[in-house]
Design a protein around this motif. Structure first.
Motif, mmCIF file in Angstrom:
data_model
loop_
_atom_site.group_PDB
_atom_site.id
_atom_site.type_symbol
_atom_site.label_atom_id
_atom_site.label_comp_id
_atom_site.label_asym_id
_atom_site.label_seq_id
_atom_site.Cartn_x
_atom_site.Cartn_y
_atom_site.Cartn_z
ATOM 1 N N PRO A 215 0.816 -1.235 0.000
ATOM 2 C CA PRO A 215 0.000 0.000 0.000
ATOM 3 C C PRO A 215 0.840 1.271 0.000
ATOM 4 O O PRO A 215 0.350 2.342 -0.370
ATOM 5 C CB PRO A 215 -0.835 -0.126 1.272
ATOM 6 C CG PRO A 215 -0.109 -1.094 2.132
ATOM 7 C CD PRO A 215 0.581 -2.041 1.198
ATOM 8 N N HIS A 216 2.123 1.157 0.402
ATOM 9 C CA HIS A 216 2.973 2.345 0.393
ATOM 10 C C HIS A 216 3.204 2.854 -1.025
ATOM 11 O O HIS A 216 3.482 4.051 -1.222
ATOM 12 C CB HIS A 216 4.311 2.043 1.065
ATOM 13 C CG HIS A 216 4.189 1.771 2.536
ATOM 14 N ND1 HIS A 216 4.046 0.492 3.040
ATOM 15 C CD2 HIS A 216 4.185 2.603 3.612
ATOM 16 C CE1 HIS A 216 3.970 0.545 4.360
ATOM 17 N NE2 HIS A 216 4.049 1.819 4.738
ATOM 18 N N LEU A 217 3.092 1.957 -2.012
ATOM 19 C CA LEU A 217 3.246 2.395 -3.395
ATOM 20 C C LEU A 217 2.131 3.358 -3.783
ATOM 21 O O LEU A 217 2.375 4.368 -4.461
ATOM 22 C CB LEU A 217 3.252 1.176 -4.329
ATOM 23 C CG LEU A 217 4.418 0.196 -4.164
ATOM 24 C CD1 LEU A 217 4.214 -1.019 -5.075
ATOM 25 C CD2 LEU A 217 5.734 0.882 -4.509
ATOM 26 N N TYR A 218 0.908 3.049 -3.349
ATOM 27 C CA TYR A 218 -0.210 3.939 -3.643
ATOM 28 C C TYR A 218 -0.065 5.269 -2.899
ATOM 29 O O TYR A 218 -0.386 6.332 -3.440
ATOM 30 C CB TYR A 218 -1.538 3.269 -3.270
ATOM 31 C CG TYR A 218 -1.866 2.079 -4.122
ATOM 32 C CD1 TYR A 218 -2.352 2.238 -5.422
ATOM 33 C CD2 TYR A 218 -1.707 0.789 -3.647
ATOM 34 C CE1 TYR A 218 -2.661 1.140 -6.208
ATOM 35 C CE2 TYR A 218 -2.011 -0.323 -4.423
ATOM 36 C CZ TYR A 218 -2.480 -0.136 -5.703
ATOM 37 O OH TYR A 218 -2.783 -1.218 -6.488
ATOM 38 N N GLU A 219 0.429 5.208 -1.642
ATOM 39 C CA GLU A 219 0.621 6.441 -0.879
ATOM 40 C C GLU A 219 1.662 7.328 -1.542
ATOM 41 O O GLU A 219 1.486 8.561 -1.636
ATOM 42 C CB GLU A 219 1.037 6.094 0.546
ATOM 43 C CG GLU A 219 -0.027 5.343 1.340
ATOM 44 C CD GLU A 219 0.473 4.905 2.705
ATOM 45 O OE1 GLU A 219 1.642 5.231 3.033
ATOM 46 O OE2 GLU A 219 -0.283 4.232 3.432
ATOM 47 N N ALA A 220 2.736 6.719 -2.032
ATOM 48 C CA ALA A 220 3.765 7.502 -2.727
ATOM 49 C C ALA A 220 3.225 8.088 -4.020
ATOM 50 O O ALA A 220 3.555 9.228 -4.389
ATOM 51 C CB ALA A 220 4.983 6.623 -3.003
ATOM 52 N N ALA A 221 2.377 7.308 -4.727
ATOM 53 C CA ALA A 221 1.793 7.811 -5.980
ATOM 54 C C ALA A 221 0.867 8.994 -5.715
ATOM 55 O O ALA A 221 0.846 9.960 -6.481
ATOM 56 C CB ALA A 221 1.041 6.685 -6.687
ATOM 57 N N VAL A 222 0.102 8.932 -4.614
ATOM 58 C CA VAL A 222 -0.793 10.043 -4.269
ATOM 59 C C VAL A 222 0.019 11.293 -3.948
ATOM 60 O O VAL A 222 -0.330 12.418 -4.358
ATOM 61 C CB VAL A 222 -1.695 9.649 -3.080
ATOM 62 C CG1 VAL A 222 -2.475 10.858 -2.567
ATOM 63 C CG2 VAL A 222 -2.658 8.545 -3.490
ATOM 64 N N MET A 223 1.138 11.118 -3.247
ATOM 65 C CA MET A 223 1.985 12.258 -2.918
ATOM 66 C C MET A 223 2.593 12.883 -4.171
ATOM 67 O O MET A 223 2.850 14.099 -4.214
ATOM 68 C CB MET A 223 3.091 11.830 -1.956
ATOM 69 C CG MET A 223 2.583 11.421 -0.574
ATOM 70 S SD MET A 223 3.915 10.895 0.515
ATOM 71 C CE MET A 223 4.840 12.434 0.669
ATOM 72 N N ASP A 224 2.803 12.058 -5.195
ATOM 73 C CA ASP A 224 3.335 12.574 -6.462
ATOM 74 C C ASP A 224 2.250 13.146 -7.360
ATOM 75 O O ASP A 224 2.541 13.594 -8.473
ATOM 76 C CB ASP A 224 4.080 11.460 -7.206
ATOM 77 C CG ASP A 224 5.383 11.085 -6.515
ATOM 78 O OD1 ASP A 224 5.888 11.935 -5.748
ATOM 79 O OD2 ASP A 224 5.877 9.957 -6.721
ATOM 80 N N GLY A 225 0.994 13.091 -6.896
ATOM 81 C CA GLY A 225 -0.099 13.685 -7.659
ATOM 82 C C GLY A 225 -0.770 12.744 -8.638
ATOM 83 O O GLY A 225 -1.521 13.193 -9.507
#
Length: 326
Positions: A215-225
């Motif tokens: 799930p950290h991959l999705y969190e990082a993607a959200v932070m990148d917009g």
């Protein structure tokens, strides 16, 4: 000389001493012995495969004989490749059966193979867990019905006079359609009904694969917009590619399986021109016409081609850098 000796001394010896090898074997044997009860649970499975899968393979020799039940397999005369030559006889009906099988199988791959992937992606995006569980259960349900039951349901639902589908079509101002008796609509009915029956069950493997995505991959993607579509395209789908590759290889191995259970229960003479596949051809030749040698030849030909297709697809997937069977 000293340099050579020192270089040789610096090179590690990768050979395993005989004593160490024997100790390794003893360690492995102790592990097997420790888990002996677990391995005993495999015995019924092994016996089942030996009795029902490997022992009957001796019957392949019937394809090279003029088999007579009264003479048995050993007493029937050899005919060599004569039965294989009959496959290509234009009057045998084998070539139209192969053509129908390939057309129906390609439709299954083009429309049926991506369907569980799309549904799994949709389930994965649901945030209301109660609704997600209910819809998953509903989508699984048709898998547990046999094609005998499903054929009865389809005959009722798609009836040109009283069926619910044709009632809606008539309300819209169109003529009713005989889905199971019209050559132009029969293959469409086959594909859609097969998707309806198996789409929910096919999502299980894909949902299990999605559950292992960090799930950290999705969190990082959200932070990148990244929005939902970009998350699906760059995270979810790449995570599913190994599973998709393996299932695609296995699906190609069934390219010459048009779905005997489904077609046999929906088959009727009005659509035989577009629905007679290799399996129904074998059933008719072997059990109805009692041409046992010819039916065995068709089955052997089909299995050899399926095996070659698996190997070919496996190599293509491996060259593409994805997970393969071997």
């Amino acid at each position: 000389m000293t340099a050579l000796v020192s270089a040789g001394a610096a090179r590690p010896d990768t050979r395993v001493p005989k004593g160490d090898a024997s100790r390794n074997w003893r360690t492995v044997w102790r592990q097997y012995k420790k888990c002996s009860y677990l391995f005993m649970m495999l015995i019924p499975v092994i016996v089942w495969y030996l009795v029902f899968c490997y022992a009957p393979m001796y019957g392949i020799v019937i394809a090279f004989k003029d088999f007579k039940p009264i003479l048995g397999i050993f007493g029937s005369p050899w005919v060599g490749l004569k039965n294989f030559e009959l496959l290509w006889d234009p009057y045998s009906g084998f070539i139209p059966a192969v053509r129908n099988t390939l057309v129906i199988s390609f439709y299954h791959i083009i429309f049926g193979f991506p369907a569980p992937i799309i549904l799994a992606l949709l389930f994965n995006e649901l945030r209301f867990h109660l609704f997600k569980r209910i819809t998953q259960s509903i989508s699984y349900l048709p898998h547990f019905f046999s094609w005998v039951v499903m054929a009865g349901l389809l005959n009722v639902i798609l009836s040109p006079s009283t069926g619910a589908v044709n009632t809606i079509i008539q309300w819209l101002g169109f003529d009713s359609i005989y889905f199971l008796g019209d050559k132009d609509w029969f293959r469409f009915t086959l594909i859609t009904s097969a998707i309806w029956k198996e789409i929910g069950w096919g999502t299980i493997i894909y949902l299990a694969a999605l559950a292992s995505v960090d799930p950290h991959l999705y969190e990082a993607a959200v932070m990148d917009g990244a929005g939902r579509w970009k998350q699906i395209w760059y995270i979810t789908l790449p995570s599913l590619l190994p599973v998709i590759s393996l299932l695609f290889i296995l699906r190609i191995g069934h390219l010459l399986d048009g779905g005997f259970d489904q077609i046999f229960n929906l088959y009727n003479p009005a659509v035989s021109e577009v629905s007679d596949i290799i399996d129904t051809f074998v059933y008719r030749a072997g059990l109805t016409s009692m041409q046992y040698s010819f039916a065995t030849t068709v089955g052997l030909f089909k299995n050899v081609i399926a095996f070659m297709l698996i190997l070919l697809t496996n190599q293509i997937i491996k060259k593409a850098g994805q997970e393969a069977l071997i």
